[in-house]
Design a protein around this motif. Structure first.
Motif, PDB file in Angstrom:
ATOM      1  N   LYS A 245     -19.400 -30.573  50.807  1.00 44.72           N
ATOM      2  CA  LYS A 245     -19.125 -29.770  49.630  1.00 44.72           C
ATOM      3  C   LYS A 245     -20.068 -28.572  49.586  1.00 44.72           C
ATOM      4  O   LYS A 245     -21.279 -28.713  49.672  1.00 44.72           O
ATOM      5  CB  LYS A 245     -19.289 -30.622  48.370  1.00 44.72           C
ATOM      6  CG  LYS A 245     -18.956 -29.883  47.083  1.00 44.72           C
ATOM      7  CD  LYS A 245     -19.152 -30.782  45.870  1.00 44.72           C
ATOM      8  CE  LYS A 245     -18.845 -30.036  44.583  1.00 44.72           C
ATOM      9  NZ  LYS A 245     -19.072 -30.898  43.394  1.00 44.72           N
ATOM     10  N   ASN A 472     -14.014 -38.966  46.186  1.00 51.08           N
ATOM     11  CA  ASN A 472     -14.842 -38.049  45.409  1.00 51.08           C
ATOM     12  C   ASN A 472     -14.828 -36.656  46.034  1.00 51.08           C
ATOM     13  O   ASN A 472     -14.285 -36.439  47.117  1.00 51.08           O
ATOM     14  CB  ASN A 472     -16.283 -38.577  45.287  1.00 51.08           C
ATOM     15  CG  ASN A 472     -16.911 -38.833  46.644  1.00 51.08           C
ATOM     16  OD1 ASN A 472     -16.667 -38.111  47.608  1.00 51.08           O
ATOM     17  ND2 ASN A 472     -17.733 -39.882  46.729  1.00 51.08           N
ATOM     18  N   GLU A 473     -15.434 -35.708  45.350  1.00 52.71           N
ATOM     19  CA  GLU A 473     -15.381 -34.312  45.791  1.00 52.71           C
ATOM     20  C   GLU A 473     -16.079 -34.124  47.127  1.00 52.71           C
ATOM     21  O   GLU A 473     -15.634 -33.328  47.960  1.00 52.71           O
ATOM     22  CB  GLU A 473     -16.010 -33.407  44.720  1.00 52.71           C
ATOM     23  CG  GLU A 473     -15.212 -33.339  43.417  1.00 52.71           C
ATOM     24  CD  GLU A 473     -15.817 -32.351  42.447  1.00 52.71           C
ATOM     25  OE1 GLU A 473     -16.835 -31.700  42.802  1.00 52.71           O
ATOM     26  OE2 GLU A 473     -15.280 -32.217  41.331  1.00 52.71           O
ATOM     27  N   GLU A 474     -17.187 -34.840  47.346  1.00 49.42           N
ATOM     28  CA  GLU A 474     -17.909 -34.696  48.609  1.00 49.42           C
ATOM     29  C   GLU A 474     -17.060 -35.181  49.782  1.00 49.42           C
ATOM     30  O   GLU A 474     -16.954 -34.505  50.808  1.00 49.42           O
ATOM     31  CB  GLU A 474     -19.225 -35.482  48.541  1.00 49.42           C
ATOM     32  CG  GLU A 474     -20.064 -35.408  49.808  1.00 49.42           C
ATOM     33  CD  GLU A 474     -20.588 -34.015  50.094  1.00 49.42           C
ATOM     34  OE1 GLU A 474     -20.757 -33.684  51.290  1.00 49.42           O
ATOM     35  OE2 GLU A 474     -20.813 -33.256  49.137  1.00 49.42           O
ATOM     36  N   LYS A 475     -16.425 -36.347  49.614  1.00 54.47           N
ATOM     37  CA  LYS A 475     -15.592 -36.879  50.686  1.00 54.47           C
ATOM     38  C   LYS A 475     -14.359 -36.001  50.888  1.00 54.47           C
ATOM     39  O   LYS A 475     -13.922 -35.775  52.025  1.00 54.47           O
ATOM     40  CB  LYS A 475     -15.172 -38.306  50.331  1.00 54.47           C
ATOM     41  CG  LYS A 475     -14.370 -39.011  51.425  1.00 54.47           C
ATOM     42  CD  LYS A 475     -15.198 -39.209  52.682  1.00 54.47           C
ATOM     43  CE  LYS A 475     -14.420 -39.946  53.765  1.00 54.47           C
ATOM     44  NZ  LYS A 475     -14.152 -41.352  53.418  1.00 54.47           N
ATOM     45  N   ARG A 476     -13.793 -35.495  49.799  1.00 57.28           N
ATOM     46  CA  ARG A 476     -12.624 -34.623  49.927  1.00 57.28           C
ATOM     47  C   ARG A 476     -12.978 -33.357  50.714  1.00 57.28           C
ATOM     48  O   ARG A 476     -12.199 -32.896  51.554  1.00 57.28           O
ATOM     49  CB  ARG A 476     -12.097 -34.254  48.542  1.00 57.28           C
ATOM     50  CG  ARG A 476     -10.966 -33.235  48.560  1.00 57.28           C
ATOM     51  CD  ARG A 476     -10.435 -32.968  47.167  1.00 57.28           C
ATOM     52  NE  ARG A 476      -9.693 -34.123  46.690  1.00 57.28           N
ATOM     53  CZ  ARG A 476      -8.423 -34.363  46.965  1.00 57.28           C
ATOM     54  NH1 ARG A 476      -7.738 -33.510  47.721  1.00 57.28           N
ATOM     55  NH2 ARG A 476      -7.814 -35.420  46.506  1.00 57.28           N
ATOM     56  N   ALA A 477     -14.164 -32.804  50.465  1.00 58.52           N
ATOM     57  CA  ALA A 477     -14.579 -31.604  51.194  1.00 58.52           C
ATOM     58  C   ALA A 477     -14.699 -31.887  52.680  1.00 58.52           C
ATOM     59  O   ALA A 477     -14.347 -31.050  53.511  1.00 58.52           O
ATOM     60  CB  ALA A 477     -15.904 -31.084  50.633  1.00 58.52           C
ATOM     61  N   GLU A 480     -11.053 -32.316  54.136  1.00 62.73           N
ATOM     62  CA  GLU A 480     -10.271 -31.089  54.168  1.00 62.73           C
ATOM     63  C   GLU A 480     -10.904 -30.012  55.046  1.00 62.73           C
ATOM     64  O   GLU A 480     -10.326 -28.942  55.235  1.00 62.73           O
ATOM     65  CB  GLU A 480     -10.078 -30.549  52.755  1.00 62.73           C
ATOM     66  CG  GLU A 480      -9.196 -31.453  51.890  1.00 62.73           C
ATOM     67  CD  GLU A 480      -8.951 -30.879  50.504  1.00 62.73           C
ATOM     68  OE1 GLU A 480      -9.649 -29.904  50.149  1.00 62.73           O
ATOM     69  OE2 GLU A 480      -8.074 -31.389  49.798  1.00 62.73           O
ATOM     70  N   HIS A 530      -3.533 -35.929  46.056  1.00 65.41           N
ATOM     71  CA  HIS A 530      -4.472 -36.102  44.950  1.00 65.41           C
ATOM     72  C   HIS A 530      -5.472 -37.208  45.221  1.00 65.41           C
ATOM     73  O   HIS A 530      -6.401 -37.399  44.438  1.00 65.41           O
ATOM     74  CB  HIS A 530      -3.716 -36.405  43.650  1.00 65.41           C
ATOM     75  CG  HIS A 530      -2.731 -35.345  43.294  1.00 65.41           C
ATOM     76  ND1 HIS A 530      -3.101 -34.082  42.895  1.00 65.41           N
ATOM     77  CD2 HIS A 530      -1.365 -35.352  43.301  1.00 65.41           C
ATOM     78  CE1 HIS A 530      -2.012 -33.362  42.637  1.00 65.41           C
ATOM     79  NE2 HIS A 530      -0.951 -34.109  42.881  1.00 65.41           N
ATOM     80  N   ASN A 532      -5.132 -40.285  44.862  1.00 65.71           N
ATOM     81  CA  ASN A 532      -5.071 -41.368  43.886  1.00 65.71           C
ATOM     82  C   ASN A 532      -3.774 -42.158  43.972  1.00 65.71           C
ATOM     83  O   ASN A 532      -3.378 -42.826  43.020  1.00 65.71           O
ATOM     84  CB  ASN A 532      -5.231 -40.794  42.473  1.00 65.71           C
ATOM     85  CG  ASN A 532      -4.167 -39.735  42.174  1.00 65.71           C
ATOM     86  OD1 ASN A 532      -3.282 -39.521  42.977  1.00 65.71           O
ATOM     87  ND2 ASN A 532      -4.302 -39.095  41.020  1.00 65.71           N
TER      88      ASN A 532
END
Length: 568
Positions: A245, A472-477, A480, A530, A532
């Motif tokens: 992130k 979470n946002e860190e893993k999503r970053a 992606e 998403h 989820n």
């Protein structure tokens, strides 16, 4: 902390000294830039520091040993503390090594620290280079630094060879005898090279003094220059960073050099030094007094070089006894091929790989964000194939020990190695690539549907489902951040005017197209999921690549030119 928002104030205790130095040498500006330099905080970046601090320890302990070592092959009669060799004729080099081990206060400890530090230096170099390779940290603009690393490893091999040959004991003498045979195996000039290096017929009287100069002066000087250049380029080009992130190609997130990195680096040095002291105290290495002085008429059982030279030892043992006559000269292929081929494959292949990958992918952009190994299946598979190739030869270097311990005939071990040297890398490549693609599928599922929470719920219609939690946002970053090389025009591709693409013509164009499609093979990541359980369903599990066959895909944003977009 980003490299763009840091500042540095000189501590009051140093302000007077800093002002005095700046008034004379104008160092304040450069000093401030250095102190506020930001380094990413990731455990894998400590691997290079292990090699750096091991080299420092090698210099310190080597200086101590050079005060007492006598680089001479003149014969003397030993009358030292080690009574089992009392009255034995030996070279001054061997006698001085015994004196360092038994009569110089702390000499044996320093000798063993030096030897363990050499092994740690080479091990850290290998692991550090593997980290750089598997994460793609060698890509533009760091190709030169990658080549410097390969040069450091090559010089380390030679430095280790001459280093453990200096004591002139039975084990090191056997290694020198092999080295002399390898030199003589070089066509036409080999016999001359061996004669000039040894100063006459083996073993001669000049080899130890000459190796001493090479070991303590020539190679350390070159290593010091290359390490300095390596650090300078890393500082100038900025350190790579792992996907995360806030991490982009144009910034560096981490901690400043002062005080965080300086304190951590200093603590790391003392930790490495302490570990080496413990090893030297409790783990004996290279007990030359057990081997005795070198004599050409004897050889020690189970003689093995240090681990980093095992590939050359194994290649000599696995090679059949082949030789041919060429222009009146006998070519000992059983020596020449093991000497030239394995290191050419490993080191030569590693040196050419960044340029081959750039040619195959057409990607000439800057890369300050590393790849996850799973997101580069071909690169990771090739790396594992090289490790397997190296490992088979390394194990074959101890084929006599393996045969003895496992009660297997020696030639059976040799034939197993001869088969594995070809089959092993191929199997490793296929298996590793399939694992990488499987991990990419799992990443896609996590991004689309989240991860299992272990919570089971019953719907109104009676159906039981497991609740998925979003990433979470860190893993999503991290997920992606995946980038896939774009497809280049395939063979036979034409533009709207019917003109074939220049890059697809001829055999070279076909080879490039084949390599390009191998690099582009990937599992697509749906960035609009998403995480989820409500992301779009993706049909099929077949391998997909960016773009379609025969149609050039667009490069990812920011990767379409040679502009120095990452040189912030």
């Amino acid at each position: 902390m980003s490299d763009s928002d840091t500042d540095f104030d000189v501590p009051k205790a140093l302000s007077g000294t800093a002002s005095w130095v700046d008034d004379r040498f104008h160092t304040a500006r450069g000093f401030r830039v250095l102190m506020r330099k930001v380094f990413p905080d990731h455990w894998s970046f400590l691997l290079g520091e292990i090699a750096l601090w091991s080299f420092v320890i090698l210099l310190l302990t080597g200086t101590f040993l050079s005060l007492f070592f006598v680089p001479s092959m003149s014969e003397v009669t030993y009358h030292g503390s080690y009574m089992k060799l009392n009255g034995i004729r030996m070279s001054e080099a061997y006698a001085s090594t015994l004196r360092i081990s038994f009569d110089v206060r702390g000499g044996l400890l320093i000798r063993q620290i030096h030897h363990w530090a050499a092994d740690l230096f080479m091990a850290a170099l290998i692991i550090h280079m593997l980290r750089v390779f598997f994460t793609g940290a060698y890509r533009k603009p760091r190709e030169v630094n990658w080549l410097i690393g390969i040069g450091l490893f090559s010089l380390g091999l030679l430095e280790g060879l001459v280093g453990y040959s200096l004591p002139d004991d039975q084990l090191s003498g056997a290694g020198l005898r092999i080295f002399e045979g390898v030199l003589q195996g070089i066509p036409i000039v080999g016999t001359y090279l061996a004669y000039f290096l040894f100063g006459g017929p083996f073993p001669g009287h000049d080899i130890v003094p000459r190796m001493y100069i090479i070991h303590v002066l020539l190679i350390p000087g070159i290593l010091l220059a290359l390490i300095s250049a390596h650090l300078f380029f890393m500082f100038h080009q900025k350190h790579t960073q792992m996907p995360g992130k806030g991490n982009t190609e144009k910034n560096v997130n981490g901690q400043p050099f002062f005080p965080y990195f300086m304190a951590k680096g200093g603590a790391w040095f003392f930790f490495i030094f302490g570990a080496l002291v413990l090893l030297a105290t409790f783990a004996e290495i290279n007990p030359i007094w057990l081997y005795g002085p070198y004599t050409p008429v004897a050889i020690s059982s189970a003689s093995q070089p240090d681990f980093y030279m095992g590939i050359l030892e194994g290649s000599l043992r696995v090679m059949p006894a082949w030789e041919i006559n060429f222009l009146g000269h006998t070519l000992s292929l059983s020596v020449l091929i093991p000497f030239a081929l394995p290191l050419t494959i490993v080191l030569g292949g590693a040196a050419l790989w960044p340029f081959f990958e750039q040619w195959a992918t057409g990607d000439k952009s800057w890369h300050n964000i590393n790849d996850r190994p799973r997101n580069a299946p071909v690169r990771t598979a090739v790396g594992m194939a090289a490790i397997t190739f190296y490992g088979v030869l390394w194990a074959e270097g101890a084929n006599d020990v393996i045969a003895d311990k496992l009660q297997i005939p020696l030639y059976t071990i040799t034939w197993i190695a001869r088969i594995l040297i070809f089959v092993g890398p191929a199997v490793a490549y296929v298996v590793t690539k399939r694992i990488c693609l499987g991990l990419q599928r799992r990443d896609r599922e996590e991004l689309l549907h989240g991860f299992e929470s272990g919570i089971i719920r019953q719907l109104p219609n009676g159906e039981f489902i497991e609740v998925h939690r979003p990433v979470n946002e860190e893993k999503r970053a991290v997920l992606e951040a995946k980038k896939v090389p774009a497809l280049l025009p395939g063979p036979g591709t034409e533009d709207p005017n019917g003109v074939p693409a220049p890059s697809s013509r001829g055999m070279l164009g076909k080879a490039r197209a084949f390599a390009n499609r191998a690099f582009a093979e990937s599992i697509p990541v749906e960035a609009d999921g998403h995480g989820n359980g409500h992301g779009p369903e993706v049909a099929g599990e077949e391998h997909a690549a960016v773009g379609s066959a025969g149609t050039p895909a667009q490069l990812p944003s920011g990767d379409s030119s040679d502009e120095d977009s990452g040189s912030s």
